[in-house]
Design a protein around this motif. Sequence first.
Motif, short mmCIF file in Angstrom:
data_model
loop_
_atom_site.label_atom_id
_atom_site.label_comp_id
_atom_site.label_asym_id
_atom_site.label_seq_id
_atom_site.Cartn_x
_atom_site.Cartn_y
_atom_site.Cartn_z
N GLU A 290 0.85 -1.19 0.00
CA GLU A 290 0.00 0.00 0.00
C GLU A 290 0.89 1.23 0.00
O GLU A 290 2.01 1.19 0.51
CB GLU A 290 -0.92 0.01 1.23
N TYR B 118 -4.42 4.19 5.51
CA TYR B 118 -4.53 2.75 5.30
C TYR B 118 -4.45 1.96 6.60
O TYR B 118 -5.12 0.94 6.76
CB TYR B 118 -3.42 2.27 4.35
N LYS C 296 -8.22 2.07 8.55
CA LYS C 296 -9.20 2.07 7.45
C LYS C 296 -10.60 2.44 7.92
O LYS C 296 -11.38 3.01 7.16
CB LYS C 296 -9.21 0.69 6.77
#
Length: 717
Positions: free
Chosen positions: A325, A393, A396
């Motif tokens: 990510e 991220y 979340k």
Amino acid sequence: MAGWNADTAAGPPGASVTLVEGSDFCISSANGDIHPGYPHGVFYEDTRILSRWTLTVNGQSLEPLAAETKEPYRALFAGRVPRTDGHADSPLIVERLREVGAGILEQITVRNYSGQPADCVVALTVESDFADLFEVKEARIQRRWKETRQPDGDSLIIRAKWQDVRKGVIIKADGATVAAEALTYRTTVAGHGHWSTTLTVVPAVDGTGTAAPFEHPDADGLSPRDRRRREWVAKIPVLQIGNRSIERTLRRSYDDLGALRIEDPKHPDRVVVAAGAPWFMTLFGRDSLWASAMALPVDPSLALGTLQTLADRQGSVVDPMSEEEPGKILHEVRLDVSSGLALGGKSAYYGSVDATPLFLIVLGEVSRWGFAKETIAALQPHADRALEWIQNYGDKDGDGFVEYARLNARGLINQGWKDSWDGINFADGTLAEPPIALSEVQGYVYGAYLASAWMAHDAGNTAKAVDLRDRAARLKRQFNDQFWLPDKGYYAVALDRDKRAVDACASNMGHCLATGIVDEDKAPLVVKRLMSPEMFSGWGVRTLASDMDAYNPASYHNGSVWPHDNAIIQVGLMRYGFVAEAQRISTALLEAAEFSEGRLPELFCGFNREQFAAPVPYPTACSPQAWAATTPIMLVTTLMRYDPDVSLGGVWMDPVLPESYGDLHISNAPMGAGRITIDISGSKVSIHGLPEGMVFHRGYLPWVGDLMEQGRPRPEK
């Protein structure tokens, strides 16, 4: 299987001796033989290039007598040739001096201690299965290579193909009769004489071309491995301590740390710390960051190289297979194409929830050690991206906590440092369901915010510093509100997918002490629980309390004792003023190291010290392992209260070493661009050779949050 104390004692065929040089390593039995039925082999770029290497003399396997590691990459094996006439003692002794590099160099010597000549047939049976190291480690060889074996003069060339992948190995044996399966020497060893030969085993380039060279010693007798080690020894501190056992342990730590250094292939000038031998001789996010941070007083450049290398590989896209990510710091890198067997077809896997905040914490630590400002500034964009990952991220669901849930069925179920499948559970043994927010990860994020705030403050970016301090304060309030279990007097190990407190009593909360996220009024209760008989085995704090349903003293994460875990806990104890408890942990672990020739393993079993008088080894513990190797360094420097900050122009120290440790003398210790000498005798401290502009402070350096409130300390002599 890295056996306990395997590098100094002979043992049964399953016992192992591990040699390591960079990312190459060799695992063998105590007599030097390599057996494919065990997790043995010579490994090059994560591939087993030698799966059988068994020596016989007159058809007899060697009875092991001794196996001693001379250097991390070189060992001497001694074995006896069994007699066939019924007599007990054999006059034939075989020595095998082995060195690991890109393959192995082995000198075999047969000594005849009788007065009569002895006819000897010396034979080596050779196999190469080119298995991926994960296949070997997990005993699940999946691929079958199409193999050719070609004798060529005094060499045996083994080539193999699997799909479009080609591998090869060349065994050179001067003076041997070379056949497809074995190398044979026929010799007569004179009475009271000896016979000797040297062999090399090296990988072939693309499985077909000239072998990668195994560089031999120069005229002065030093091999490239020796020169690399000599350069390492010259740059690290020289230590003397009154307690000789502790001195041996610390010196062993230096040696193991030196052996675990690997180069970034794209930047040979950068040296990073591999996670551990034998199975993890590669860059890890969490492991390499922790180990290099713990080793800062020995060699700060290791932490810088680790940060730079991880920054180069920082996540940039969303990839569910590798769990990459944007802004995320990786979990693990592998070298070979066959890494696809374990990493979803990728050379890097990002399934770690804690590597990213740890990256920021370690960057904050490294910034204090006097590297050029532009060097640290070059890492700032990566730090900003790591902060963005935490906020976008890592969290979340937007609840304020960083949590994890694997993105594919092949990823790690648990993605904190306790990453075994059953590592996170409730008090009744029920497994926690992801997404999981770990307690220590919130502590790491708290520490990451403060470290980043201090760097922003130091750079004059007041607005950014204030914002990050506010984020840290909010997280601390929320953490203490939702993770604290008032009826139990400790913190939950995690929150599960339903935001329920996972109420197992685990060592994770000790990491929270280390980061400072624990409220002052709760710290005494946490410490009381950590040092309780259910948690403290006598050798260290267990990963899980013995009164929890999932407790098992011989489990990987549910009751074992991990040295690095305890070193971090010790930092937390010192942070909150629990000096006696910190001394107790340090002394217990350093005493445990005495039972393994000064080397702490990755972990050992959690049996009570009153039950077993020596630490019980965990069967597959890595040894040497990076954060276990650096644990003794951290234990001692934490009790020294050793805190340099070159940018603040000072070194802070206020030692509380137990009297049993004796006087401490350290020379050649890195400090900015110079080297200093430290002497500690009881409560007396002196430092010599400080770089110009730096001052020694008797006391301890305030934590970064306090520093920002107080402003820069005024240098005072």
